[in-house]
Design a protein around this motif. Structure first.
Motif, PDB file in Angstrom:
ATOM      1  N   ASP A   1       0.566  -1.257   0.069  1.00  0.00           N
ATOM      2  CA  ASP A   1       0.126  -0.105  -0.015  1.00  0.00           C
ATOM      3  C   ASP A   1       0.748   1.338  -0.054  1.00  0.00           C
ATOM      4  N   VAL A   2       2.049   1.267   0.763  1.00  0.00           N
ATOM      5  CA  VAL A   2       2.878   2.266   0.825  1.00  0.00           C
ATOM      6  C   VAL A   2       3.593   2.717  -0.300  1.00  0.00           C
ATOM      7  N   ALA A   3       3.980   1.612  -0.906  1.00  0.00           N
ATOM      8  CA  ALA A   3       4.788   1.508  -2.269  1.00  0.00           C
ATOM      9  C   ALA A   3       3.798   2.227  -3.264  1.00  0.00           C
ATOM     10  N   ARG A   4       2.511   1.741  -3.526  1.00  0.00           N
ATOM     11  CA  ARG A   4       1.516   2.326  -4.400  1.00  0.00           C
ATOM     12  C   ARG A   4       1.503   3.880  -4.171  1.00  0.00           C
ATOM     13  N   ASN A   5       1.380   4.295  -3.046  1.00  0.00           N
ATOM     14  CA  ASN A   5       1.263   5.465  -2.504  1.00  0.00           C
ATOM     15  C   ASN A   5       2.681   6.405  -3.005  1.00  0.00           C
ATOM     16  N   MET A   6       3.396   5.867  -2.653  1.00  0.00           N
ATOM     17  CA  MET A   6       4.744   6.719  -3.077  1.00  0.00           C
ATOM     18  C   MET A   6       4.774   6.807  -4.624  1.00  0.00           C
ATOM     19  N   GLY A   7       4.473   6.027  -5.422  1.00  0.00           N
ATOM     20  CA  GLY A   7       4.204   6.058  -6.937  1.00  0.00           C
ATOM     21  C   GLY A   7       3.250   7.389  -7.255  1.00  0.00           C
ATOM     22  N   ASP A   8       2.141   7.275  -6.608  1.00  0.00           N
ATOM     23  CA  ASP A   8       0.828   8.071  -6.687  1.00  0.00           C
ATOM     24  C   ASP A   8       1.584   9.549  -6.417  1.00  0.00           C
ATOM     25  N   ILE A   9       2.246   9.880  -5.026  1.00  0.00           N
ATOM     26  CA  ILE A   9       2.516  11.096  -4.893  1.00  0.00           C
ATOM     27  C   ILE A   9       3.978  11.426  -5.356  1.00  0.00           C
ATOM     28  N   GLN A  10       4.621  10.670  -5.974  1.00  0.00           N
ATOM     29  CA  GLN A  10       5.986  10.706  -6.524  1.00  0.00           C
ATOM     30  C   GLN A  10       7.037  11.023  -5.648  1.00  0.00           C
ATOM     31  N   LEU A  11       7.255  10.173  -4.762  1.00  0.00           N
ATOM     32  CA  LEU A  11       8.352  10.347  -3.801  1.00  0.00           C
ATOM     33  C   LEU A  11       9.202   9.009  -3.780  1.00  0.00           C
ATOM     34  N   HIS A  12      10.557   9.343  -3.749  1.00  0.00           N
ATOM     35  CA  HIS A  12      11.621   8.308  -3.870  1.00  0.00           C
ATOM     36  C   HIS A  12      11.811   7.740  -2.472  1.00  0.00           C
ATOM     37  N   ARG A  13      11.676   8.392  -1.472  1.00  0.00           N
ATOM     38  CA  ARG A  13      11.825   7.849  -0.024  1.00  0.00           C
ATOM     39  C   ARG A  13      10.782   8.736   0.959  1.00  0.00           C
ATOM     40  N   LEU A  14      10.585   7.819   1.919  1.00  0.00           N
ATOM     41  CA  LEU A  14       9.689   8.115   2.858  1.00  0.00           C
ATOM     42  C   LEU A  14       9.824   7.839   4.121  1.00  0.00           C
ATOM     43  N   PRO A  15       9.848   9.008   5.263  1.00  0.00           N
ATOM     44  CA  PRO A  15      10.251   8.553   6.707  1.00  0.00           C
ATOM     45  C   PRO A  15       9.289   7.657   7.142  1.00  0.00           C
ATOM     46  N   VAL A  16       9.752   6.924   8.255  1.00  0.00           N
ATOM     47  CA  VAL A  16       8.958   5.994   8.808  1.00  0.00           C
ATOM     48  C   VAL A  16       8.679   6.353  10.269  1.00  0.00           C
ATOM     49  N   VAL A  17       7.567   6.482  10.632  1.00  0.00           N
ATOM     50  CA  VAL A  17       7.317   6.927  12.159  1.00  0.00           C
ATOM     51  C   VAL A  17       6.545   5.661  12.930  1.00  0.00           C
ATOM     52  N   ASP A  18       6.313   5.523  14.179  1.00  0.00           N
ATOM     53  CA  ASP A  18       5.626   4.769  15.082  1.00  0.00           C
ATOM     54  C   ASP A  18       4.415   5.672  15.214  1.00  0.00           C
ATOM     55  N   HIS A  19       3.524   4.903  15.864  1.00  0.00           N
ATOM     56  CA  HIS A  19       2.339   5.738  16.267  1.00  0.00           C
ATOM     57  C   HIS A  19       2.322   7.036  17.248  1.00  0.00           C
ATOM     58  N   ASP A  20       3.422   7.041  17.850  1.00  0.00           N
ATOM     59  CA  ASP A  20       3.807   8.128  18.788  1.00  0.00           C
ATOM     60  C   ASP A  20       4.665   9.247  17.889  1.00  0.00           C
ATOM     61  N   LYS A  21       4.632   8.962  16.512  1.00  0.00           N
ATOM     62  CA  LYS A  21       5.245  10.100  15.590  1.00  0.00           C
ATOM     63  C   LYS A  21       6.860  10.002  15.872  1.00  0.00           C
ATOM     64  N   HIS A  22       7.427   9.125  16.538  1.00  0.00           N
ATOM     65  CA  HIS A  22       8.798   9.024  16.589  1.00  0.00           C
ATOM     66  C   HIS A  22       9.481   8.427  15.397  1.00  0.00           C
ATOM     67  N   LEU A  23      10.369   9.165  14.842  1.00  0.00           N
ATOM     68  CA  LEU A  23      11.109   8.546  13.419  1.00  0.00           C
ATOM     69  C   LEU A  23      11.805   7.279  13.905  1.00  0.00           C
ATOM     70  N   VAL A  24      11.389   6.185  13.159  1.00  0.00           N
ATOM     71  CA  VAL A  24      11.992   4.702  13.392  1.00  0.00           C
ATOM     72  C   VAL A  24      12.860   4.140  12.065  1.00  0.00           C
ATOM     73  N   GLY A  25      12.794   4.919  11.078  1.00  0.00           N
ATOM     74  CA  GLY A  25      13.493   4.588   9.906  1.00  0.00           C
ATOM     75  C   GLY A  25      13.128   5.299   8.622  1.00  0.00           C
ATOM     76  N   ILE A  26      13.673   4.755   7.433  1.00  0.00           N
ATOM     77  CA  ILE A  26      13.276   5.571   6.174  1.00  0.00           C
ATOM     78  C   ILE A  26      13.149   4.233   5.188  1.00  0.00           C
ATOM     79  N   LEU A  27      12.188   4.716   4.289  1.00  0.00           N
ATOM     80  CA  LEU A  27      11.851   3.716   3.310  1.00  0.00           C
ATOM     81  C   LEU A  27      12.010   4.468   1.901  1.00  0.00           C
ATOM     82  N   ALA A  28      13.083   3.564   1.120  1.00  0.00           N
ATOM     83  CA  ALA A  28      13.444   3.965  -0.154  1.00  0.00           C
ATOM     84  C   ALA A  28      12.890   2.915  -1.137  1.00  0.00           C
ATOM     85  N   LEU A  29      12.866   3.486  -2.412  1.00  0.00           N
ATOM     86  CA  LEU A  29      12.569   2.523  -3.571  1.00  0.00           C
ATOM     87  C   LEU A  29      13.388   1.237  -3.387  1.00  0.00           C
TER      88      LEU A  29
END
Length: 140
Positions: free
Chosen positions: A87-115
């Motif tokens: 789902d996230v991969a499709r969304n990245m294509g739709d909004i044209q992003l090459h990488r996306l920060p990843v957060v937990d539900h407390d909004k703490h940065l836990v990683g990054i997702l790249a193509l």
């Protein structure tokens, strides 16, 4: 598969009070085009090489005196670590992003997702669809 299984956990993080020269040096040394900006363990923005070039250099701002906070993008797209990767991969294509920060539900940065992370875990079909979405000009 969940985002947490594919994301990169070791992420360079910019501080909003760092100079853009410091951040540009990190980007050059690590061959990165963008960095998440974190403050008190929370994601507060993203800074890209384009932000530095357009919002700072093109406007004559000093690389030593200009902070990340002054030129970073505050409206950051992100995903949650427990989201479905496809789902996230499709969304990245739709909004044209090459990488996306990843957060937990407390909004703490836990990683990054790249193509590349998606390609390594999901195979060519999902990654290919995402790349195709990135190659379509916006508005088409």
């Amino acid at each position: 598969m969940r985002v947490s299984e594919a994301m990169t956990r070791q992420v360079h993080i910019a501080n909003p009070d760092q100079s853009i020269r410091d951040v540009a040096t990190i980007m050059a040394e690590c061959d990165l085009g963008s960095l998440p900006v974190g403050e008190n363990d929370l994601l507060v923005g993203m800074i890209t090489d384009r932000d530095i070039a357009i919002r700072a250099v093109a406007n004559g701002k000093s690389p030593n005196a200009t902070t990340v906070r002054e030129v970073m993008s505050q409206d950051v797209k992100y995903c949650f670590d427990d989201a479905e990767l496809s789902d996230v991969a499709r969304n990245m294509g739709d909004i044209q992003l090459h990488r996306l920060p990843v957060v937990d539900h407390d909004k703490h940065l836990v990683g990054i997702l790249a193509l590349a992370d998606i390609a390594n875990c999901e195979g060519s079909e999902v990654a290919g669809d995402t790349v195709c979405g990135l190659s379509v000009p916006r508005g088409h």
